[in-house]
Design a protein around this motif. Structure first.
Motif, PDB file in Angstrom:
ATOM      1  N   ARG A  33       0.825  -1.203   0.000  1.00 47.69           N
ATOM      2  CA  ARG A  33       0.000   0.000   0.000  1.00 47.69           C
ATOM      3  C   ARG A  33       0.863   1.259   0.000  1.00 47.69           C
ATOM      4  O   ARG A  33       0.613   2.209  -0.759  1.00 47.69           O
ATOM      5  CB  ARG A  33      -0.907  -0.032   1.236  1.00 47.69           C
ATOM      6  N   ASP A  34       1.912   1.244   0.822  1.00 51.91           N
ATOM      7  CA  ASP A  34       2.798   2.409   0.895  1.00 51.91           C
ATOM      8  C   ASP A  34       3.560   2.605  -0.414  1.00 51.91           C
ATOM      9  O   ASP A  34       3.824   3.749  -0.821  1.00 51.91           O
ATOM     10  CB  ASP A  34       3.780   2.248   2.061  1.00 51.91           C
ATOM     11  N   ARG A  35       3.933   1.494  -1.067  1.00 49.90           N
ATOM     12  CA  ARG A  35       4.638   1.599  -2.349  1.00 49.90           C
ATOM     13  C   ARG A  35       3.743   2.239  -3.401  1.00 49.90           C
ATOM     14  O   ARG A  35       4.174   3.138  -4.143  1.00 49.90           O
ATOM     15  CB  ARG A  35       5.088   0.214  -2.817  1.00 49.90           C
ATOM     16  N   ILE A  36       2.495   1.796  -3.457  1.00 53.79           N
ATOM     17  CA  ILE A  36       1.558   2.358  -4.430  1.00 53.79           C
ATOM     18  C   ILE A  36       1.248   3.812  -4.098  1.00 53.79           C
ATOM     19  O   ILE A  36       1.145   4.660  -4.997  1.00 53.79           O
ATOM     20  CB  ILE A  36       0.267   1.515  -4.472  1.00 53.79           C
ATOM     21  N   LYS A  37       1.106   4.114  -2.821  1.00 53.53           N
ATOM     22  CA  LYS A  37       0.833   5.501  -2.428  1.00 53.53           C
ATOM     23  C   LYS A  37       1.989   6.414  -2.816  1.00 53.53           C
ATOM     24  O   LYS A  37       1.779   7.555  -3.246  1.00 53.53           O
ATOM     25  CB  LYS A  37       0.576   5.594  -0.926  1.00 53.53           C
ATOM     26  N   ALA A  38       3.231   5.916  -2.653  1.00 52.50           N
ATOM     27  CA  ALA A  38       4.392   6.718  -3.039  1.00 52.50           C
ATOM     28  C   ALA A  38       4.369   6.993  -4.540  1.00 52.50           C
ATOM     29  O   ALA A  38       4.673   8.118  -4.982  1.00 52.50           O
ATOM     30  CB  ALA A  38       5.680   6.003  -2.637  1.00 52.50           C
ATOM     31  N   ALA A  39       3.998   5.979  -5.333  1.00 55.69           N
ATOM     32  CA  ALA A  39       3.908   6.166  -6.787  1.00 55.69           C
ATOM     33  C   ALA A  39       2.790   7.142  -7.136  1.00 55.69           C
ATOM     34  O   ALA A  39       2.951   7.997  -8.024  1.00 55.69           O
ATOM     35  CB  ALA A  39       3.665   4.824  -7.468  1.00 55.69           C
ATOM     36  N   PHE A  40       1.667   7.028  -6.430  1.00 53.34           N
ATOM     37  CA  PHE A  40       0.547   7.942  -6.676  1.00 53.34           C
ATOM     38  C   PHE A  40       0.943   9.369  -6.336  1.00 53.34           C
ATOM     39  O   PHE A  40       0.663  10.303  -7.092  1.00 53.34           O
ATOM     40  CB  PHE A  40      -0.659   7.511  -5.854  1.00 53.34           C
ATOM     41  N   ASP A  41       1.597   9.552  -5.189  1.00 50.81           N
ATOM     42  CA  ASP A  41       2.032  10.897  -4.788  1.00 50.81           C
ATOM     43  C   ASP A  41       3.039  11.471  -5.780  1.00 50.81           C
ATOM     44  O   ASP A  41       3.014  12.674  -6.075  1.00 50.81           O
ATOM     45  CB  ASP A  41       2.641  10.848  -3.384  1.00 50.81           C
ATOM     46  N   ALA A  42       3.938  10.604  -6.280  1.00 50.70           N
ATOM     47  CA  ALA A  42       4.929  11.067  -7.256  1.00 50.70           C
ATOM     48  C   ALA A  42       4.249  11.516  -8.548  1.00 50.70           C
ATOM     49  O   ALA A  42       4.629  12.536  -9.142  1.00 50.70           O
ATOM     50  CB  ALA A  42       5.937   9.959  -7.538  1.00 50.70           C
ATOM     51  N   ALA A  43       3.241  10.733  -8.984  1.00 48.87           N
ATOM     52  CA  ALA A  43       2.512  11.112 -10.192  1.00 48.87           C
ATOM     53  C   ALA A  43       1.747  12.417  -9.988  1.00 48.87           C
ATOM     54  O   ALA A  43       1.704  13.280 -10.883  1.00 48.87           O
ATOM     55  CB  ALA A  43       1.542   9.991 -10.594  1.00 48.87           C
ATOM     56  N   GLU A  44       1.173  12.560  -8.806  1.00 54.61           N
ATOM     57  CA  GLU A  44       0.448  13.789  -8.505  1.00 54.61           C
ATOM     58  C   GLU A  44       1.390  14.992  -8.495  1.00 54.61           C
ATOM     59  O   GLU A  44       1.070  16.059  -9.032  1.00 54.61           O
ATOM     60  CB  GLU A  44      -0.253  13.657  -7.155  1.00 54.61           C
ATOM     61  N   GLN A  45       2.570  14.800  -7.906  1.00 57.21           N
ATOM     62  CA  GLN A  45       3.554  15.885  -7.879  1.00 57.21           C
ATOM     63  C   GLN A  45       4.053  16.212  -9.281  1.00 57.21           C
ATOM     64  O   GLN A  45       4.244  17.387  -9.628  1.00 57.21           O
ATOM     65  CB  GLN A  45       4.730  15.498  -6.984  1.00 57.21           C
ATOM     66  N   ARG A  46       4.253  15.164 -10.093  1.00 60.04           N
ATOM     67  CA  ARG A  46       4.685  15.397 -11.475  1.00 60.04           C
ATOM     68  C   ARG A  46       3.624  16.173 -12.245  1.00 60.04           C
ATOM     69  O   ARG A  46       3.946  17.056 -13.062  1.00 60.04           O
ATOM     70  CB  ARG A  46       4.962  14.059 -12.177  1.00 60.04           C
ATOM     71  N   GLY A  47       2.363  15.885 -11.983  1.00 57.19           N
ATOM     72  CA  GLY A  47       1.294  16.638 -12.631  1.00 57.19           C
ATOM     73  C   GLY A  47       1.313  18.106 -12.228  1.00 57.19           C
ATOM     74  O   GLY A  47       1.095  18.989 -13.068  1.00 57.19           O
ATOM     75  N   LEU A  48       1.595  18.353 -10.948  1.00 54.39           N
ATOM     76  CA  LEU A  48       1.682  19.739 -10.482  1.00 54.39           C
ATOM     77  C   LEU A  48       2.891  20.450 -11.095  1.00 54.39           C
ATOM     78  O   LEU A  48       2.810  21.626 -11.475  1.00 54.39           O
ATOM     79  CB  LEU A  48       1.769  19.770  -8.956  1.00 54.39           C
ATOM     80  N   ASP A  49       4.008  19.722 -11.176  1.00 58.25           N
ATOM     81  CA  ASP A  49       5.219  20.317 -11.744  1.00 58.25           C
ATOM     82  C   ASP A  49       5.057  20.632 -13.229  1.00 58.25           C
ATOM     83  O   ASP A  49       5.798  21.461 -13.777  1.00 58.25           O
ATOM     84  CB  ASP A  49       6.406  19.359 -11.556  1.00 58.25           C
ATOM     85  N   LEU A  50       4.110  19.942 -13.869  1.00 59.18           N
ATOM     86  CA  LEU A  50       3.933  20.122 -15.308  1.00 59.18           C
ATOM     87  C   LEU A  50       3.216  21.429 -15.650  1.00 59.18           C
ATOM     88  O   LEU A  50       3.357  21.934 -16.775  1.00 59.18           O
ATOM     89  CB  LEU A  50       3.147  18.929 -15.874  1.00 59.18           C
ATOM     90  N   TYR A  51       2.458  21.965 -14.719  1.00 58.04           N
ATOM     91  CA  TYR A  51       1.703  23.192 -15.015  1.00 58.04           C
ATOM     92  C   TYR A  51       2.602  24.353 -15.435  1.00 58.04           C
ATOM     93  O   TYR A  51       2.292  25.044 -16.414  1.00 58.04           O
ATOM     94  CB  TYR A  51       0.846  23.585 -13.808  1.00 58.04           C
TER      95      TYR A  51
END
Length: 227
Positions: A33-51
């Motif tokens: 669960r923590d591994r998937i959450k870390a990947a989800f958070d990374a994707a979310e951060q990458r989406g924010l960085d893309l703006y």
């Protein structure tokens, strides 16, 4: 995935062994669960960085478009061929790539969210299984607890029977000179025996509650001494 190792005790009984296995399964699910959450958070951060990248690409397109307009007007006035705008083409390609990446990140987040929700539920269920096995371990103490409580139960029952006899178990029939305070005191003795306690654990009960909490992570936590 290999089972996470827990401390093994040679004298561990079946109920504690089952609890240890349940704790290991819970730990595995928490890790995943923590591994998937870390990947989800990374994707979310990458989406924010893309703006900022998208904003910068949009500005570049606007500037290149304005420049092309000015150059087009000048070329027409000179009678030249329509000029190409390499800068605009590169800016548009950059913007298209950023939007494409944004769409890919959005899809990845959707997939990761499904997996994360699934593992959150799995962790919740595994935690419930651990608690169930911890109670099974506690249940082993039930016979000794009953034997220790039996003399007290008999004594309290005898007191309750006498109190019920005195009050006739009908408080509405109290005569005027019956002291209400004594009746309320009698009820205070009767309620713990006749009703389920709802107060927070105290004394020995608090010690057993603490042991239960310990069993959720340590299958070999010792039970309190009875008597």
């Amino acid at each position: 995935m290999s089972r996470l190792a827990l401390k093994q005790e040679g004298s561990r009984d079946p109920s504690r062994a089952a609890l240890a296995d349940a704790i290991a399964r819970l730990a595995e699910r928490q890790v995943e669960r923590d591994r998937i959450k870390a990947a989800f958070d990374a994707a979310e951060q990458r989406g924010l960085d893309l703006y900022p990248e998208i904003d910068a690409a949009e500005v570049a397109v606007q500037e290149a478009t304005a420049l092309q307009r000015d150059e087009l007007v000048a070329s027409v006035m000179r009678g030249d061929e329509v000029p190409t705008n390499r800068r605009l083409s590169e800016a548009e390609a950059r913007l298209a790539a950023a939007h494409q990446q944004q769409a890919a990140i959005r899809e990845a987040r959707k997939a990761l969210r499904v997996d994360l929700d699934s593992f959150e539920e799995s962790v919740r269920l595994a935690g419930g299984t651990v608690a169930e096995h911890a109670r099974i371990v506690l249940w082993q103490a039930m016979p000794d607890l009953i034997r220790a409580a039996e003399p007290v139960r008999r004594q309290l029952r005898q007191m309750v029977e006498v109190l019920k006899l005195i009050t006739d178990n009908r408080p509405h029939t109290l005569v005027a000179n019956d002291p209400r305070s004594d009746y309320e005191t009698a009820l205070s003795f009767m309620r713990p025996v006749l009703m389920v306690a709802t107060d927070s654990p105290s004394g020995d009960a608090a010690a057993w509650a603490a042991v239960f909490d310990s069993l959720l992570t340590d299958p070999d936590a010792p039970l309190p001494t009875i008597g």
